[in-house]
Design a protein around this motif. Structure first.
Motif, PDB file in Angstrom:
ATOM      1  N   LEU A   1      -7.245  -3.370  -1.930  1.00  0.00           N
ATOM      2  CA  LEU A   1      -7.017  -3.702  -3.210  1.00  0.00           C
ATOM      3  C   LEU A   1      -5.630  -4.182  -3.412  1.00  0.00           C
ATOM      4  N   VAL A   2      -5.518  -5.387  -4.050  1.00  0.00           N
ATOM      5  CA  VAL A   2      -4.164  -5.921  -4.485  1.00  0.00           C
ATOM      6  C   VAL A   2      -4.194  -6.139  -6.149  1.00  0.00           C
ATOM      7  N   ALA A   3      -3.312  -5.368  -6.680  1.00  0.00           N
ATOM      8  CA  ALA A   3      -3.372  -5.561  -8.147  1.00  0.00           C
ATOM      9  C   ALA A   3      -1.966  -6.031  -8.845  1.00  0.00           C
ATOM     10  N   ILE A   4      -2.176  -7.047  -9.855  1.00  0.00           N
ATOM     11  CA  ILE A   4      -1.008  -7.347 -10.364  1.00  0.00           C
ATOM     12  C   ILE A   4      -0.945  -7.143 -11.855  1.00  0.00           C
ATOM     13  N   ASP A   5       0.252  -7.094 -12.373  1.00  0.00           N
ATOM     14  CA  ASP A   5       0.378  -7.182 -14.077  1.00  0.00           C
ATOM     15  C   ASP A   5       1.767  -7.516 -14.308  1.00  0.00           C
ATOM     16  N   ARG A   6       1.983  -8.218 -15.420  1.00  0.00           N
ATOM     17  CA  ARG A   6       3.272  -8.381 -15.786  1.00  0.00           C
ATOM     18  C   ARG A   6       4.137  -7.202 -16.238  1.00  0.00           C
ATOM     19  N   SER A   7       3.618  -6.147 -16.582  1.00  0.00           N
ATOM     20  CA  SER A   7       4.454  -5.095 -17.033  1.00  0.00           C
ATOM     21  C   SER A   7       4.879  -4.222 -16.017  1.00  0.00           C
ATOM     22  N   ALA A   8       6.112  -4.039 -15.675  1.00  0.00           N
ATOM     23  CA  ALA A   8       6.767  -3.081 -14.726  1.00  0.00           C
ATOM     24  C   ALA A   8       6.466  -1.661 -15.034  1.00  0.00           C
ATOM     25  N   GLU A   9       6.550  -1.526 -16.340  1.00  0.00           N
ATOM     26  CA  GLU A   9       6.364   0.016 -16.867  1.00  0.00           C
ATOM     27  C   GLU A   9       4.946   0.468 -16.716  1.00  0.00           C
ATOM     28  N   SER A  10       3.918  -0.588 -16.786  1.00  0.00           N
ATOM     29  CA  SER A  10       2.523  -0.261 -16.539  1.00  0.00           C
ATOM     30  C   SER A  10       2.015   0.194 -14.774  1.00  0.00           C
ATOM     31  N   LEU A  11       2.812  -1.023 -14.244  1.00  0.00           N
ATOM     32  CA  LEU A  11       2.530  -0.768 -12.802  1.00  0.00           C
ATOM     33  C   LEU A  11       3.252   0.370 -11.989  1.00  0.00           C
ATOM     34  N   GLU A  12       4.355   1.003 -12.737  1.00  0.00           N
ATOM     35  CA  GLU A  12       4.812   2.216 -12.070  1.00  0.00           C
ATOM     36  C   GLU A  12       3.961   3.417 -12.530  1.00  0.00           C
ATOM     37  N   THR A  13       3.344   3.221 -13.710  1.00  0.00           N
ATOM     38  CA  THR A  13       2.390   4.469 -13.996  1.00  0.00           C
ATOM     39  C   THR A  13       1.187   4.345 -12.945  1.00  0.00           C
ATOM     40  N   ALA A  14       0.734   2.765 -12.805  1.00  0.00           N
ATOM     41  CA  ALA A  14      -0.331   2.843 -12.020  1.00  0.00           C
ATOM     42  C   ALA A  14      -0.221   3.062 -10.435  1.00  0.00           C
ATOM     43  N   ARG A  15       0.898   2.854 -10.001  1.00  0.00           N
ATOM     44  CA  ARG A  15       1.654   3.081  -8.493  1.00  0.00           C
ATOM     45  C   ARG A  15       1.558   4.562  -8.292  1.00  0.00           C
ATOM     46  N   ARG A  16       1.928   5.382  -9.231  1.00  0.00           N
ATOM     47  CA  ARG A  16       2.159   6.801  -9.154  1.00  0.00           C
ATOM     48  C   ARG A  16       0.613   7.554  -9.001  1.00  0.00           C
ATOM     49  N   ARG A  17      -0.222   6.781  -9.653  1.00  0.00           N
ATOM     50  CA  ARG A  17      -1.786   7.512  -9.688  1.00  0.00           C
ATOM     51  C   ARG A  17      -2.467   7.074  -8.350  1.00  0.00           C
ATOM     52  N   MET A  18      -2.106   5.787  -7.879  1.00  0.00           N
ATOM     53  CA  MET A  18      -2.908   5.227  -6.670  1.00  0.00           C
ATOM     54  C   MET A  18      -1.971   4.674  -5.647  1.00  0.00           C
ATOM     55  N   PRO A  19      -1.371   5.599  -5.016  1.00  0.00           N
ATOM     56  CA  PRO A  19      -0.290   4.842  -3.888  1.00  0.00           C
ATOM     57  C   PRO A  19      -1.083   4.025  -2.973  1.00  0.00           C
ATOM     58  N   GLY A  20      -2.249   4.113  -2.791  1.00  0.00           N
ATOM     59  CA  GLY A  20      -2.724   3.173  -1.699  1.00  0.00           C
ATOM     60  C   GLY A  20      -3.190   1.859  -2.020  1.00  0.00           C
ATOM     61  N   VAL A  21      -2.861   1.471  -3.185  1.00  0.00           N
ATOM     62  CA  VAL A  21      -3.175   0.106  -3.728  1.00  0.00           C
ATOM     63  C   VAL A  21      -1.835  -0.834  -3.649  1.00  0.00           C
ATOM     64  N   GLU A  22      -1.939  -2.116  -3.194  1.00  0.00           N
ATOM     65  CA  GLU A  22      -0.897  -2.947  -3.163  1.00  0.00           C
ATOM     66  C   GLU A  22      -0.477  -3.602  -4.452  1.00  0.00           C
ATOM     67  N   TRP A  23       0.530  -3.200  -5.223  1.00  0.00           N
ATOM     68  CA  TRP A  23       0.907  -3.746  -6.500  1.00  0.00           C
ATOM     69  C   TRP A  23       1.918  -4.905  -6.434  1.00  0.00           C
ATOM     70  N   HIS A  24       1.822  -5.752  -7.418  1.00  0.00           N
ATOM     71  CA  HIS A  24       2.816  -6.401  -7.380  1.00  0.00           C
ATOM     72  C   HIS A  24       2.971  -6.960  -8.944  1.00  0.00           C
ATOM     73  N   GLN A  25       4.004  -7.267  -9.357  1.00  0.00           N
ATOM     74  CA  GLN A  25       4.434  -7.531 -10.782  1.00  0.00           C
ATOM     75  C   GLN A  25       4.575  -9.087 -10.626  1.00  0.00           C
ATOM     76  N   ALA A  26       3.510  -9.531 -11.647  1.00  0.00           N
ATOM     77  CA  ALA A  26       3.644 -11.230 -11.510  1.00  0.00           C
ATOM     78  C   ALA A  26       2.517 -11.757 -12.697  1.00  0.00           C
ATOM     79  N   ASP A  27       2.635 -12.651 -12.941  1.00  0.00           N
ATOM     80  CA  ASP A  27       1.883 -13.648 -13.790  1.00  0.00           C
ATOM     81  C   ASP A  27       0.788 -14.455 -12.941  1.00  0.00           C
ATOM     82  N   VAL A  28      -0.614 -14.323 -13.606  1.00  0.00           N
ATOM     83  CA  VAL A  28      -1.603 -14.967 -12.993  1.00  0.00           C
ATOM     84  C   VAL A  28      -1.432 -16.610 -12.826  1.00  0.00           C
ATOM     85  N   PHE A  29      -0.412 -17.005 -13.664  1.00  0.00           N
ATOM     86  CA  PHE A  29      -0.079 -18.617 -13.378  1.00  0.00           C
ATOM     87  C   PHE A  29       0.805 -18.786 -12.604  1.00  0.00           C
TER      88      PHE A  29
END
Length: 266
Positions: free
Chosen positions: A63-91
């Motif tokens: 799983l690779v997940a992206i979001d624009r919000s760095a704060e939201s991603l940090e919350t998600a990363r602490r919850r599920m360290p096994g996912v590949e997270w990126h701060q990015a815009d769909v465009f």
């Protein structure tokens, strides 16, 4: 392209998103799982509310997940360290063409000024034969008891507020034409109806009160500031909405879930 998340990034909104995801998981995620080794992209993952259910249903997928919000991603990363997270815009995604086997999109297109462009961007990173799953709501599908003109007006004000922010709270009904416009094939859209009354206390708490009503409760200041309604009218509408979560109250709402495929043509 600039987008606006009209609900904001507060702790209350994070709780609402998690309540929504957990309460509706059996309905919204039914039939959605990805094979081991497949590379799956989730856009607009936020705090990982939906990601957690993707991880549970597809334990072998990458799983690779992206979001624009760095704060939201940090919350998600602490919850599920096994996912590949990126701060990015769909465009402006940092991925190569045809990099993913599957794409998952839940409650994201409704907040974008250009949902067609977003789908085209997602088609670019999807492999030929790969699938895209899109889930969106439609606020005008809500009806309830006790009925109230002011409660319905409150919902209408939130729909207009989201439109002012560049989104579309009625987007669920448009999934089929949007996906076809983006040149996806084998498009199939399924309505998913949620009905809650006091015989279903988990749905009343998790969906009616903590998801549906909470969404409108949080929008009051913005709606009043935008001149869409007065403070007294909004508060009375909220009071009337809260009655549908009390004994004797009922709520019906429809989500739309689409599954489509990228063809082999460029």
């Amino acid at each position: 392209m600039e987008t606006t998340y009209v609900h904001g990034y507060s702790a209350d909104e994070a709780r609402r998103l998690n309540d929504q995801a957990d309460t509706l998981a059996n309905l919204l995620h039914a039939g959605t799982s990805y094979p081991p080794g497949s590379r799956v992209l989730e856009i607009g993952c936020g705090v990982g509310a939906q990601t957690a259910h993707l991880v549970a249903s597809s334990p072998g997928a990458r799983l690779v997940a992206i979001d624009r919000s760095a704060e939201s991603l940090e919350t998600a990363r602490r919850r599920m360290p096994g996912v590949e997270w990126h701060q990015a815009d769909v465009f402006d995604m940092p991925f190569a063409d045809e990099e993913f086997d599957h794409v998952f999109v839940c409650f994201v297109l409704e907040h974008l000024r250009d949902p067609s462009g977003a789908l085209a961007a997602l088609r670019r990173v999807l492999k030929p034969g790969g699938t895209i799953t899109v889930i969106e709501g439609d606020h005008a599908s809500a009806f309830f008891h006790p009925d109230s003109e002011l409660a319905r007006a409150t919902i209408a004000h939130q729909i207009r507020l989201q439109a002012v922010a560049g989104g579309n709270a009625l987007l669920g009904r448009q999934l089929y034409p949007l996906l076809r416009e983006a040149e996806f094939e084998h498009v199939a859209v399924e309505p998913i109806c949620v009905y809650a009354d006091e015989s279903r206390p988990d749905l009343v708490k998790g969906f009616t009160r903590n998801t549906f009503i909470a969404l409108f409760e949080a929008a009051g200041d913005e709606a009043v500031a935008a001149g869409l309604t007065g403070r007294g009218e909004w508060q009375q509408g909220i009071t009337d909405l809260r009655r549908i979560a009390q004994p004797g109250g009922t709520l019906h709402y429809t989500f739309f879930k689409a599954l489509a495929t990228k063809g082999n043509s460029p």
